[in-house]
Design an enzyme around this catalytic site. Structure first.
Site, PDB file in Angstrom:
ATOM      1  N   SER A 126      37.431  44.258  27.477  1.00 46.87           N
ATOM      2  CA  SER A 126      38.944  44.541  27.315  1.00 46.87           C
ATOM      3  C   SER A 126      39.161  43.238  25.843  1.00 46.87           C
ATOM      4  O   SER A 126      38.475  42.189  25.875  1.00 46.87           O
ATOM      5  CB  SER A 126      39.711  43.842  28.390  1.00 46.87           C
ATOM      6  OG  SER A 126      40.938  43.353  28.009  1.00 46.87           O
ATOM      7  N   TYR A 150      41.844  37.124  34.777  1.00 47.83           N
ATOM      8  CA  TYR A 150      41.589  38.570  34.250  1.00 47.83           C
ATOM      9  C   TYR A 150      40.572  38.706  33.231  1.00 47.83           C
ATOM     10  O   TYR A 150      39.333  39.108  33.258  1.00 47.83           O
ATOM     11  CB  TYR A 150      42.731  39.363  34.076  1.00 47.83           C
ATOM     12  CG  TYR A 150      42.208  40.821  33.635  1.00 47.83           C
ATOM     13  CD1 TYR A 150      41.553  41.553  34.018  1.00 47.83           C
ATOM     14  CD2 TYR A 150      42.762  40.872  32.335  1.00 47.83           C
ATOM     15  CE1 TYR A 150      41.134  42.772  33.627  1.00 47.83           C
ATOM     16  CE2 TYR A 150      42.486  42.174  31.586  1.00 47.83           C
ATOM     17  CZ  TYR A 150      41.676  43.187  32.331  1.00 47.83           C
ATOM     18  OH  TYR A 150      41.081  44.223  31.429  1.00 47.83           O
ATOM     19  N   LYS A 154      36.207  39.369  32.779  1.00 49.73           N
ATOM     20  CA  LYS A 154      35.679  40.183  31.791  1.00 49.73           C
ATOM     21  C   LYS A 154      34.754  39.622  30.749  1.00 49.73           C
ATOM     22  O   LYS A 154      33.700  40.127  30.729  1.00 49.73           O
ATOM     23  CB  LYS A 154      36.912  41.310  31.049  1.00 49.73           C
ATOM     24  CG  LYS A 154      37.619  41.981  31.874  1.00 49.73           C
ATOM     25  CD  LYS A 154      36.813  43.181  32.308  1.00 49.73           C
ATOM     26  CE  LYS A 154      37.473  44.106  33.115  1.00 49.73           C
ATOM     27  NZ  LYS A 154      36.579  45.325  33.413  1.00 49.73           N
TER      28      LYS A 154
HETATM   29  C1  UD1 Z   1      47.378  43.585  29.018  1.00 45.13           C
HETATM   30  C2  UD1 Z   1      45.967  42.742  28.928  1.00 45.13           C
HETATM   31  C3  UD1 Z   1      44.886  43.805  28.754  1.00 45.13           C
HETATM   32  C4  UD1 Z   1      44.863  44.683  29.873  1.00 45.13           C
HETATM   33  C5  UD1 Z   1      46.023  45.441  30.053  1.00 45.13           C
HETATM   34  C6  UD1 Z   1      46.044  46.559  31.047  1.00 45.13           C
HETATM   35  C7  UD1 Z   1      46.047  40.682  27.445  1.00 45.13           C
HETATM   36  C8  UD1 Z   1      46.250  39.965  26.154  1.00 45.13           C
HETATM   37  N1  UD1 Z   1      46.240  41.981  27.607  1.00 45.13           N
HETATM   38  O1  UD1 Z   1      47.694  44.151  27.824  1.00 45.13           O
HETATM   39  O2  UD1 Z   1      43.681  43.196  28.355  1.00 45.13           O
HETATM   40  O3  UD1 Z   1      43.825  45.692  29.585  1.00 45.13           O
HETATM   41  O4  UD1 Z   1      47.294  44.186  30.117  1.00 45.13           O
HETATM   42  O5  UD1 Z   1      46.211  45.571  32.576  1.00 45.13           O
HETATM   43  O6  UD1 Z   1      45.936  39.973  28.632  1.00 45.13           O
HETATM   44  N2  UD1 Z   1      56.089  44.675  27.482  1.00 45.13           N
HETATM   45  C9  UD1 Z   1      57.624  44.772  27.805  1.00 45.13           C
HETATM   46  N3  UD1 Z   1      57.948  44.912  29.055  1.00 45.13           N
HETATM   47  C10 UD1 Z   1      57.180  45.436  30.141  1.00 45.13           C
HETATM   48  C11 UD1 Z   1      55.896  45.367  29.964  1.00 45.13           C
HETATM   49  C12 UD1 Z   1      55.450  44.910  28.735  1.00 45.13           C
HETATM   50  O7  UD1 Z   1      58.113  44.246  26.772  1.00 45.13           O
HETATM   51  O8  UD1 Z   1      57.936  45.746  31.002  1.00 45.13           O
HETATM   52  C13 UD1 Z   1      55.504  44.132  26.409  1.00 45.13           C
HETATM   53  C14 UD1 Z   1      54.613  43.088  26.161  1.00 45.13           C
HETATM   54  O9  UD1 Z   1      55.345  41.894  26.112  1.00 45.13           O
HETATM   55  C15 UD1 Z   1      53.634  43.385  25.321  1.00 45.13           C
HETATM   56  C16 UD1 Z   1      53.590  44.907  24.978  1.00 45.13           C
HETATM   57  O10 UD1 Z   1      54.916  45.366  26.036  1.00 45.13           O
HETATM   58  O11 UD1 Z   1      54.237  42.944  23.843  1.00 45.13           O
HETATM   59  C17 UD1 Z   1      52.233  45.386  25.838  1.00 45.13           C
HETATM   60  O12 UD1 Z   1      52.441  44.870  27.161  1.00 45.13           O
HETATM   61  P1  UD1 Z   1      51.296  45.571  28.546  1.00 45.13           P
HETATM   62  O13 UD1 Z   1      51.761  47.088  28.614  1.00 45.13           O
HETATM   63  O14 UD1 Z   1      51.728  44.728  29.591  1.00 45.13           O
HETATM   64  O15 UD1 Z   1      49.983  45.133  27.844  1.00 45.13           O
HETATM   65  P2  UD1 Z   1      49.102  43.881  27.502  1.00 45.13           P
HETATM   66  O16 UD1 Z   1      49.840  42.824  27.808  1.00 45.13           O
HETATM   67  O17 UD1 Z   1      49.218  44.105  25.685  1.00 45.13           O
END
Ligand code: UD1
Length: 339
Positions: A126, A150, A154
């Site tokens: 990841s 997590y 990895k």
């Molecule tokens: C995280 C992990 C990644 C993992 C993935 C899948 C980190 C840095 N990344 O990715 O390794 O493989 O999860 O589990 O730890 N967001 C919103 N609203 C929401 C959810 C998310 O605004 O309801 C935003 C977050 O703030 C972020 C973006 O969307 O900016 C992506 O979030 P998300 O889809 O949760 O993925 P990551 O956190 O990038």
């Protein structure tokens, strides 16, 4: 070259798409999954899509006896190891469970491979191993600095794989560090179906679009990004699956551990993704800006050039395709595989 491949976690989101790619390229596929965060429905859909069966074993990798049975029942040419827990927030609440499943599962698998003379492995890693960083884009030489259990699990797996390779010069391992896989198979038959309320942004907005959730929380609009929301390198899950298939073909290039990013090299903000998904779904998706989520970073974008230089491989699907395909799966399966 076709082969018999063990896919751990093959019923999951990335695992199921990889099974379809492998089957449609003539490989035999054996899946081990405990269905803790996936559904047998995904394996049935894979069978239907590929027109060829998957051999399925329900087991937890840490169950040494069950795993030994699987290795006795087949002669594997290679293993692709997805089975793991992957929710960042949950990992901060139950870190020992994460280490037990993610690291314990990997060591049990390596033991079984060693006992049965299987020495070719593709490992699901990841981009979270890079942790908090100001480097954009991130190449594989960027220092690892995981910030949660997590991500640490990895990174520890990558390190123990490096050690395993150091002591068994015949072992060949490719670790693929994915950025943010989203989308679904273009047929709409398989896709992402998380248990409970989604942690990740795309399945969350898809469930809002289909009416299962009222609105998308947007975690922070004050990041140093063009529109203030978090920027990620979203990659189509079929590209991720294709990357695994191609990785199998390169296991014999050299022994030891090799690490590659899988990303597009392009970032999209939460609001950009939301606009693209609304367009695909043909409806507005309500959202509300909330405070930043603990542990999030402003921007994560891959430098995808190492894999391109090594294999001539690159992603081919854009954000529009990711959203259209994810929406097709959600529209056809409003309640997931159960519905
Ligand atoms: C995280 C992990 C990644 C993992 C993935 C899948 C980190 C840095 N990344 O990715 O390794 O493989 O999860 O589990 O730890 N967001 C919103 N609203 C929401 C959810 C998310 O605004 O309801 C935003 C977050 O703030 C972020 C973006 O969307 O900016 C992506 O979030 P998300 O889809 O949760 O993925 P990551 O956190 O990038």
């Amino acid at each position: 070259m076709t082969s018999t491949v063990l896919v751990t976690g093959g019923a999951g989101f990335i695992g199921s798409h990889t099974c379809v790619e492998l089957l449609s390229h003539g490989h035999e596929v054996v899946v081990v999954d405990d269905f803790s965060n996936s559904s047998p429905g995904a394996v049935e859909a894979v069978h239907k899509l590929a027109g060829r069966p998957v051999q399925l074993h329900r087991a937890d990798l840490r169950d040494r006896a069950a795993l030994a049975e699987v290795f006795r029942a087949h002669r594997f040419d290679a293993v692709i190891h997805f089975a793991a827990k992957k929710a960042v927030g949950e990992s901060t609440r139950i870190p020992l469970t994460y280490f037990d499943i993610n690291i314990g599962g990997t060591t049990a698998l390596l033991h079984a491979m060693n006992e049965h003379g299987v020495r070719r492995l593709v490992f699901s890693s990841s981009c979270s191993v890079y942790g908090e960083t100001s480097t954009v884009p991130l190449d594989e030489d960027s220092p690892a600095a995981p910030t949660n259990p997590y991500a640490r699990s990895k990174y520890l797996c990558e390190q123990l794989l490096a050690d395993a390779c150091a002591y068994d010069p015949g072992l060949s391992v490719i670790a693929l560090r994915y950025f943010n896989p989203i989308g679904a198979h273009p047929s709409g038959e398989i896709g992402e179906d998380p248990a409970g309320v989604p942690n990740n942004v795309l399945p969350y907005m898809a469930q809002v679009a289909v009416g299962r959730l009222p609105e998308l929380p947007v975690y922070g609009d004050d990041y140093p990004t063009p529109d203030g929301t978090g920027v990620r390198d979203y990659i189509h899950v079929v590209d991720v699956a294709d990357g695994h298939r191609v990785a199998l073909d390169h296991l014999d290039d050299e022994t030891g551990l090799r690490v590659f990013n899988l990303g597009t090299g392009t970032g999209a903000s939460v609001l950009t993704l939301l606009a693209e998904f609304s367009r695909a779904a043909g409806r507005p998706i309500p959202y509300r800006v909330e405070p930043r989520r603990a542990g999030d970073v402003a921007t994560l974008i891959a430098d995808p050039r190492r894999v391109e230089r090594a294999w001539g491989w690159r992603t081919t699907r854009d954000l529009a395709a990711m959203c259209e395909d994810a929406w097709r799966f959600q529209r056809l399966h409003p309640a997931g595989y159960a519905g």
